[in-house]
Design a protein around this motif. Structure first.
Motif, PDB file in Angstrom:
ATOM      1  N   ARG A 176     -20.476  18.283  -6.914  1.00  0.00           N
ATOM      2  CA  ARG A 176     -19.381  18.536  -5.958  1.00  0.00           C
ATOM      3  C   ARG A 176     -19.600  17.850  -4.608  1.00  0.00           C
ATOM      4  O   ARG A 176     -18.890  18.118  -3.643  1.00  0.00           O
ATOM      5  N   LYS A 177     -20.560  16.977  -4.536  1.00  0.00           N
ATOM      6  CA  LYS A 177     -20.772  16.211  -3.317  1.00  0.00           C
ATOM      7  C   LYS A 177     -19.699  15.133  -3.224  1.00  0.00           C
ATOM      8  O   LYS A 177     -19.356  14.496  -4.229  1.00  0.00           O
ATOM      9  N   HIS A 178     -19.134  14.906  -2.023  1.00  0.00           N
ATOM     10  CA  HIS A 178     -18.068  13.935  -1.884  1.00  0.00           C
ATOM     11  C   HIS A 178     -18.004  13.395  -0.465  1.00  0.00           C
ATOM     12  O   HIS A 178     -18.453  14.035   0.492  1.00  0.00           O
ATOM     13  N   ILE A 179     -17.456  12.178  -0.343  1.00  0.00           N
ATOM     14  CA  ILE A 179     -17.235  11.564   0.967  1.00  0.00           C
ATOM     15  C   ILE A 179     -15.843  10.917   0.971  1.00  0.00           C
ATOM     16  O   ILE A 179     -15.323  10.530  -0.074  1.00  0.00           O
ATOM     17  N   LYS A 180     -15.271  10.834   2.167  1.00  0.00           N
ATOM     18  CA  LYS A 180     -13.994  10.165   2.344  1.00  0.00           C
ATOM     19  C   LYS A 180     -14.250   8.717   2.729  1.00  0.00           C
ATOM     20  O   LYS A 180     -15.092   8.432   3.588  1.00  0.00           O
ATOM     21  N   LEU A 181     -13.522   7.785   2.107  1.00  0.00           N
ATOM     22  CA  LEU A 181     -13.695   6.362   2.372  1.00  0.00           C
ATOM     23  C   LEU A 181     -12.510   5.828   3.169  1.00  0.00           C
ATOM     24  O   LEU A 181     -11.368   6.259   2.965  1.00  0.00           O
ATOM     25  N   PRO A 182     -12.755   4.876   4.057  1.00  0.00           N
ATOM     26  CA  PRO A 182     -11.644   4.306   4.833  1.00  0.00           C
ATOM     27  C   PRO A 182     -10.745   3.449   3.953  1.00  0.00           C
ATOM     28  O   PRO A 182     -11.199   2.816   2.992  1.00  0.00           O
ATOM     29  N   LEU A 183      -9.459   3.444   4.263  1.00  0.00           N
ATOM     30  CA  LEU A 183      -8.516   2.603   3.546  1.00  0.00           C
ATOM     31  C   LEU A 183      -8.611   1.172   4.049  1.00  0.00           C
ATOM     32  O   LEU A 183      -8.815   0.928   5.231  1.00  0.00           O
ATOM     33  N   GLY A 184      -8.428   0.233   3.139  1.00  0.00           N
ATOM     34  CA  GLY A 184      -8.375  -1.169   3.511  1.00  0.00           C
ATOM     35  C   GLY A 184      -6.921  -1.604   3.591  1.00  0.00           C
ATOM     36  O   GLY A 184      -6.078  -0.929   4.189  1.00  0.00           O
ATOM     37  N   THR A 185      -6.606  -2.705   2.935  1.00  0.00           N
ATOM     38  CA  THR A 185      -5.230  -3.179   2.878  1.00  0.00           C
ATOM     39  C   THR A 185      -4.384  -2.201   2.089  1.00  0.00           C
ATOM     40  O   THR A 185      -4.754  -1.787   0.995  1.00  0.00           O
ATOM     41  N   GLU A 186      -3.254  -1.813   2.639  1.00  0.00           N
ATOM     42  CA  GLU A 186      -2.381  -0.863   1.941  1.00  0.00           C
ATOM     43  C   GLU A 186      -1.544  -1.605   0.916  1.00  0.00           C
ATOM     44  O   GLU A 186      -0.770  -2.504   1.249  1.00  0.00           O
ATOM     45  N   GLY A 187      -1.728  -1.246  -0.345  1.00  0.00           N
ATOM     46  CA  GLY A 187      -0.989  -1.907  -1.410  1.00  0.00           C
ATOM     47  C   GLY A 187       0.020  -0.974  -2.045  1.00  0.00           C
ATOM     48  O   GLY A 187       0.191   0.174  -1.637  1.00  0.00           O
ATOM     49  N   ASN A 188       0.673  -1.466  -3.077  1.00  0.00           N
ATOM     50  CA  ASN A 188       1.618  -0.674  -3.857  1.00  0.00           C
ATOM     51  C   ASN A 188       0.835   0.074  -4.925  1.00  0.00           C
ATOM     52  O   ASN A 188       0.127  -0.526  -5.727  1.00  0.00           O
ATOM     53  N   PHE A 189       0.960   1.396  -4.949  1.00  0.00           N
ATOM     54  CA  PHE A 189       0.185   2.216  -5.885  1.00  0.00           C
ATOM     55  C   PHE A 189       0.306   1.717  -7.313  1.00  0.00           C
ATOM     56  O   PHE A 189      -0.650   1.755  -8.080  1.00  0.00           O
ATOM     57  N   TYR A 190       1.484   1.250  -7.700  1.00  0.00           N
ATOM     58  CA  TYR A 190       1.730   0.832  -9.076  1.00  0.00           C
ATOM     59  C   TYR A 190       1.378  -0.635  -9.312  1.00  0.00           C
ATOM     60  O   TYR A 190       1.593  -1.144 -10.409  1.00  0.00           O
ATOM     61  N   ASP A 191       0.860  -1.318  -8.324  1.00  0.00           N
ATOM     62  CA  ASP A 191       0.503  -2.729  -8.477  1.00  0.00           C
ATOM     63  C   ASP A 191      -0.796  -3.026  -7.743  1.00  0.00           C
ATOM     64  O   ASP A 191      -0.913  -4.003  -7.005  1.00  0.00           O
ATOM     65  N   GLU A 192      -1.786  -2.151  -7.927  1.00  0.00           N
ATOM     66  CA  GLU A 192      -3.098  -2.341  -7.341  1.00  0.00           C
ATOM     67  C   GLU A 192      -4.126  -1.592  -8.182  1.00  0.00           C
ATOM     68  O   GLU A 192      -3.768  -0.773  -9.031  1.00  0.00           O
ATOM     69  N   SER A 193      -5.399  -1.880  -7.966  1.00  0.00           N
ATOM     70  CA  SER A 193      -6.453  -1.167  -8.684  1.00  0.00           C
ATOM     71  C   SER A 193      -7.684  -1.059  -7.800  1.00  0.00           C
ATOM     72  O   SER A 193      -7.927  -1.896  -6.930  1.00  0.00           O
ATOM     73  N   PHE A 194      -8.454   0.016  -8.013  1.00  0.00           N
ATOM     74  CA  PHE A 194      -9.734   0.221  -7.352  1.00  0.00           C
ATOM     75  C   PHE A 194     -10.801   0.360  -8.432  1.00  0.00           C
ATOM     76  O   PHE A 194     -10.623   1.104  -9.397  1.00  0.00           O
ATOM     77  N   ASP A 195     -11.901  -0.354  -8.261  1.00  0.00           N
ATOM     78  CA  ASP A 195     -12.977  -0.312  -9.244  1.00  0.00           C
ATOM     79  C   ASP A 195     -14.304  -0.072  -8.538  1.00  0.00           C
ATOM     80  O   ASP A 195     -14.502  -0.492  -7.392  1.00  0.00           O
ATOM     81  N   LEU A 196     -15.217   0.616  -9.209  1.00  0.00           N
ATOM     82  CA  LEU A 196     -16.490   1.041  -8.628  1.00  0.00           C
ATOM     83  C   LEU A 196     -17.637   0.535  -9.495  1.00  0.00           C
ATOM     84  O   LEU A 196     -17.587   0.632 -10.715  1.00  0.00           O
ATOM     85  N   ALA A 197     -18.681  -0.008  -8.857  1.00  0.00           N
ATOM     86  CA  ALA A 197     -19.872  -0.453  -9.587  1.00  0.00           C
ATOM     87  C   ALA A 197     -21.052  -0.480  -8.622  1.00  0.00           C
ATOM     88  O   ALA A 197     -20.891  -0.332  -7.399  1.00  0.00           O
ATOM     89  N   PHE A 198     -22.246  -0.664  -9.191  1.00  0.00           N
ATOM     90  CA  PHE A 198     -23.457  -0.691  -8.381  1.00  0.00           C
ATOM     91  C   PHE A 198     -24.006  -2.107  -8.317  1.00  0.00           C
ATOM     92  O   PHE A 198     -24.114  -2.789  -9.339  1.00  0.00           O
TER      93      PHE A 198
END
Length: 271
Positions: free
Chosen positions: A36-58
């Motif tokens: 249940r640990k969590h952090i809020k991340l700053p937004l970058g460029t504001e895109g269209n929810f239905y035409d963008e993606s966010f991906d996470l890796a190390f």
């Protein structure tokens, strides 16, 4: 708990989840649902929810997690890319995004393997796929080991990139991308051949199973099956009750596993 009131899960990696929350739909949150640990991340460029993606890796070289954000430029002709370093929580804009002619479906969920992200172009006639290493943050085009057919799939299998392709309607080949000599040159090796009985013909691969010992399949009725490489068995693990799906499977499933991982404590990854 408000920690798990997710609106939309965008990515998952090593037990960490990148998502929006009901209390703040316009912000990104990185969390571990188990701790249940969590952090809020700053937004970058504001895109269209239905035409963008966010991906996470190390990224092992940078010793940090990174978030990759793809979005349509205002011209609609080009795809923009920016990357967030979790350690600094700052976005950096890349001068060149992925080639738009191979990337019409931005919301496609990539396969994350060993610090690189992989995308399959939506055009079946194309035998290339796209790779981006989080070390140099550059997009490159790579060749598939065999001609692509409908419903072929890139998946993670046992820590390697796998490609599941239909040799025939009733036969699947599973290729693994490896560097067996330990060098930088990567080669495709045909690892498994799966013969499908008549009743299994309308089941399609969606991801690798736990520990790289099998594949997860989905039927047209939304049922889920696990195929074992060891014994060649196909076992149903979830039944939807016959409800048909109407969306691309690339947008329905995100592989996830429970861990106690944290973005602050990284020795378990750096070993």
């Amino acid at each position: 708990s408000s920690v798990v009131e997710l609106v939309d899960v965008r990515a998952s990696y090593n037990g960490l989840v990148l998502a929006t929350m009901r209390s703040d739909c316009k912000s990104l949150f990185l969390m571990n649902p188990v701790s249940r640990k969590h952090i809020k991340l700053p937004l970058g460029t504001e895109g269209n929810f239905y035409d963008e993606s966010f991906d996470l890796a190390f990224c092992k070289e940078a010793k940090t997690y990174k978030v990759v954000h793809l979005f349509r430029e205002k011209s609609r002709q080009l795809i923009g890319c920016e990357i967030l370093n979790i350690s600094t929580r700052k976005w950096s804009r890349k001068s060149e995004g992925p080639p738009s002619e191979l990337f019409s479906n931005i919301r496609q969920i990539p396969v994350s393997v060993n610090g690189s992200l992989y995308w399959m172009p939506p055009k079946v006639v194309c035998d290339d796929f796209i790779s981006m290493s989080l070390t140099n943050e550059k997009f490159v085009s790579m060749k598939l080991p065999d001609c692509r057919k409908t419903m072929d799939k890139l998946v993670e299998i046992g820590g390697n990139l796998g490609y599941v392709t239909h040799s025939r309607l009733d036969v699947l080949h599973v290729w693994i991308l490896t560097n067996e000599d330990g060098g930088s040159r990567l080669n495709w090796i045909k690892k498994y051949t799966i013969g499908l009985d008549f009743e299994f013909l309308n089941r399609f691969p969606i991801c690798g199973a736990r520990n790289g010992k099998g594949l997860v399949f989905e039927s047209r009725e939304n049922d889920l099956y696990v195929y074992s490489f060891d014994n060649g068995g196909m076992e149903m693990v979830y039944s939807s009750g016959g409800e048909l799906w109407f969306d691309s499977i690339d947008n329905l499933y995100i592989p996830h596993r429970n861990t106690l991982s944290s973005w602050e404590d990284l020795p378990h990854i750096l070993r």
